[in-house]
Design a protein around this motif. Structure first.
Motif, PDB file in Angstrom:
ATOM      1  N   HIS A   1      29.357  43.386  38.106  1.00 47.32           N
ATOM      2  CA  HIS A   1      29.494  44.547  38.959  1.00 47.32           C
ATOM      3  C   HIS A   1      28.026  44.716  39.268  1.00 47.32           C
ATOM      4  O   HIS A   1      27.666  45.743  40.289  1.00 47.32           O
ATOM      5  CB  HIS A   1      30.052  45.586  38.485  1.00 47.32           C
ATOM      6  CG  HIS A   1      31.707  45.362  38.350  1.00 47.32           C
ATOM      7  ND1 HIS A   1      32.568  45.125  39.286  1.00 47.32           N
ATOM      8  CD2 HIS A   1      32.325  44.936  36.985  1.00 47.32           C
ATOM      9  CE1 HIS A   1      33.702  44.977  38.706  1.00 47.32           C
ATOM     10  NE2 HIS A   1      33.726  44.722  37.501  1.00 47.32           N
ATOM     11  N   GLN A   2      26.978  44.091  38.834  1.00 47.85           N
ATOM     12  CA  GLN A   2      25.709  44.446  39.176  1.00 47.85           C
ATOM     13  C   GLN A   2      25.359  44.006  40.834  1.00 47.85           C
ATOM     14  O   GLN A   2      25.697  42.859  40.882  1.00 47.85           O
ATOM     15  CB  GLN A   2      24.775  43.872  38.205  1.00 47.85           C
ATOM     16  CG  GLN A   2      24.630  44.421  36.686  1.00 47.85           C
ATOM     17  CD  GLN A   2      23.845  43.744  35.823  1.00 47.85           C
ATOM     18  OE1 GLN A   2      23.272  42.780  36.152  1.00 47.85           O
ATOM     19  NE2 GLN A   2      23.700  44.368  34.678  1.00 47.85           N
ATOM     20  N   SER A   3      24.513  44.740  41.494  1.00 52.45           N
ATOM     21  CA  SER A   3      24.217  44.496  42.796  1.00 52.45           C
ATOM     22  C   SER A   3      23.620  43.122  43.022  1.00 52.45           C
ATOM     23  O   SER A   3      24.067  42.256  43.756  1.00 52.45           O
ATOM     24  CB  SER A   3      23.460  45.527  43.309  1.00 52.45           C
ATOM     25  OG  SER A   3      22.087  45.446  42.660  1.00 52.45           O
ATOM     26  N   VAL A   4      22.854  42.706  42.065  1.00 51.54           N
ATOM     27  CA  VAL A   4      22.131  41.455  41.965  1.00 51.54           C
ATOM     28  C   VAL A   4      22.983  40.347  42.066  1.00 51.54           C
ATOM     29  O   VAL A   4      23.133  39.169  42.699  1.00 51.54           O
ATOM     30  CB  VAL A   4      21.015  41.420  41.194  1.00 51.54           C
ATOM     31  CG1 VAL A   4      21.326  41.592  39.753  1.00 51.54           C
ATOM     32  CG2 VAL A   4      20.093  40.195  41.508  1.00 51.54           C
ATOM     33  N   VAL A   5      24.012  40.364  41.194  1.00 48.71           N
ATOM     34  CA  VAL A   5      25.107  39.411  40.823  1.00 48.71           C
ATOM     35  C   VAL A   5      25.968  39.377  41.721  1.00 48.71           C
ATOM     36  O   VAL A   5      26.378  38.156  42.319  1.00 48.71           O
ATOM     37  CB  VAL A   5      25.628  39.543  39.248  1.00 48.71           C
ATOM     38  CG1 VAL A   5      27.015  38.597  39.135  1.00 48.71           C
ATOM     39  CG2 VAL A   5      24.633  39.553  38.258  1.00 48.71           C
TER      40      VAL A   5
ATOM     41  N   ALA B   1      26.781  36.107  44.102  1.00 49.44           N
ATOM     42  CA  ALA B   1      28.012  35.489  44.309  1.00 49.44           C
ATOM     43  C   ALA B   1      28.311  35.488  45.748  1.00 49.44           C
ATOM     44  O   ALA B   1      28.986  34.361  45.983  1.00 49.44           O
ATOM     45  CB  ALA B   1      28.989  36.451  43.468  1.00 49.44           C
ATOM     46  N   SER B   2      28.318  36.440  46.441  1.00 48.31           N
ATOM     47  CA  SER B   2      28.775  36.552  47.885  1.00 48.31           C
ATOM     48  C   SER B   2      28.016  35.129  48.543  1.00 48.31           C
ATOM     49  O   SER B   2      28.364  34.499  49.250  1.00 48.31           O
ATOM     50  CB  SER B   2      28.282  37.909  48.549  1.00 48.31           C
ATOM     51  OG  SER B   2      28.786  37.727  49.880  1.00 48.31           O
TER      52      SER B   2
ATOM     53  N   GLN C   1      31.843  45.009  48.401  1.00 50.38           N
ATOM     54  CA  GLN C   1      32.841  45.917  47.666  1.00 50.38           C
ATOM     55  C   GLN C   1      34.124  45.267  47.468  1.00 50.38           C
ATOM     56  O   GLN C   1      34.638  45.498  46.068  1.00 50.38           O
ATOM     57  CB  GLN C   1      33.109  47.297  48.682  1.00 50.38           C
ATOM     58  CG  GLN C   1      34.000  48.327  48.150  1.00 50.38           C
ATOM     59  CD  GLN C   1      33.285  49.161  46.678  1.00 50.38           C
ATOM     60  OE1 GLN C   1      32.217  49.018  46.545  1.00 50.38           O
ATOM     61  NE2 GLN C   1      34.326  49.184  45.769  1.00 50.38           N
ATOM     62  N   GLU C   2      34.402  44.604  48.195  1.00 48.94           N
ATOM     63  CA  GLU C   2      35.820  43.649  48.101  1.00 48.94           C
ATOM     64  C   GLU C   2      35.566  42.550  46.887  1.00 48.94           C
ATOM     65  O   GLU C   2      36.546  42.420  46.242  1.00 48.94           O
ATOM     66  CB  GLU C   2      35.961  42.869  49.133  1.00 48.94           C
ATOM     67  CG  GLU C   2      37.192  42.272  49.139  1.00 48.94           C
ATOM     68  CD  GLU C   2      37.658  41.546  50.539  1.00 48.94           C
ATOM     69  OE1 GLU C   2      38.009  40.261  50.606  1.00 48.94           O
ATOM     70  OE2 GLU C   2      37.495  42.160  51.438  1.00 48.94           O
TER      71      GLU C   2
ATOM     72  N   ALA D   1      26.387  32.862  39.625  1.00 47.13           N
ATOM     73  CA  ALA D   1      25.477  33.913  39.712  1.00 47.13           C
ATOM     74  C   ALA D   1      25.070  34.652  38.505  1.00 47.13           C
ATOM     75  O   ALA D   1      24.065  34.999  38.306  1.00 47.13           O
ATOM     76  CB  ALA D   1      26.379  35.044  40.648  1.00 47.13           C
ATOM     77  N   ILE D   2      26.133  34.681  37.457  1.00 49.74           N
ATOM     78  CA  ILE D   2      25.918  35.224  36.319  1.00 49.74           C
ATOM     79  C   ILE D   2      25.071  34.401  35.357  1.00 49.74           C
ATOM     80  O   ILE D   2      23.975  34.877  34.741  1.00 49.74           O
ATOM     81  CB  ILE D   2      27.170  35.282  35.393  1.00 49.74           C
ATOM     82  CG1 ILE D   2      27.924  36.703  36.371  1.00 49.74           C
ATOM     83  CG2 ILE D   2      26.995  35.973  34.143  1.00 49.74           C
ATOM     84  CD1 ILE D   2      29.211  36.736  35.706  1.00 49.74           C
TER      85      ILE D   2
END
Length: 207
Positions: free
Chosen positions: A82-86, A90-91, A105-106, A144-145
């Motif tokens: 849920h971190q913004s950078v991750v 991911a997006s 957000q989705e 991403a993680i």
């Protein structure tokens, strides 16, 4: 309106077809609502092992102590999806590799993370009504993680397992119970309601 026990049985038997019809209609209504409601969802999970690097020559006691530390520390990574950078990574990964774009957000609402048993493993789960999208999102968060943790020195971060599960819509059972309870109640009350309407009609005509 007072109804004697014998009359109750007579009314129930007399109006049995109506009672059965109400129950059948209730069952049909429940089936129709189940077809109309949103479909069950898929949960795609990726298990990521986050543990300190072990070296040859380390004593068994030290390896076990290190493992206990890793297991204790894994909970701190629950928030990482849920971190913004991750989320942004991911997006971007999902769009670049699969051609799907989703609002941040989705994406955040569709993912969760939790430790797996007594192991230094973080299970990241992406949920979607589409099996393919769930798998793609899970893989996007996996990348991403792991990319976000590359600066974690003296740690080994690797994917150890991928799974996809089909989760039934939990409202189905509750809906069936509600519809059948309402239908059953109406079926039991229908003879008395009919009798009340008939008596009211006769009293009205006499006046």
């Amino acid at each position: 309106m007072k109804v004697q026990p014998k009359e109750r049985f007579r009314l129930a038997w007399r109006w049995l077809p109506l009672e059965l019809l109400i129950i059948v209609i209730s069952g049909g209504l429940g089936w129709g609502l189940n077809q109309w409601l949103p479909k069950p969802v898929y949960q795609a999970s990726v298990d990521i092992r986050i543990a300190q690097t072990t070296h040859t020559g380390m004593s068994t006691a030290r390896v076990q102590r290190q493992r206990r530390q890793d297991i204790k520390a894994i909970a701190q990574f629950n928030v990482i999806p849920h971190q913004s950078v991750v989320l942004t990574a991911a997006s971007t990964y999902a769009y670049a590799h699969y051609g799907i774009w989703q609002p941040i957000q989705e994406l955040s609402e569709s993912v969760q993370a939790a430790p797996v048993g007594h192991r230094p493993v973080l299970r990241v789960t992406a949920t979607s009504s589409s099996r393919q999208v769930a798998q793609q999102n899970a893989e996007a968060f996996n990348a991403a993680i792991k990319d976000n943790l590359t600066e974690l020195k003296h740690y080994q971060v690797k994917t150890v397992k991928r799974t996809v599960t089909y989760k039934a819509n939990v409202i189905f059972g509750a809906l069936w119970k509600l519809v059948l309870a309402v239908g059953g109640g109406l079926a039991l009350l229908s003879p008395y309601l009919v009798k009340y309407a008939q008596d009211w009609g006769r009293n009205y005509d006499e006046t």
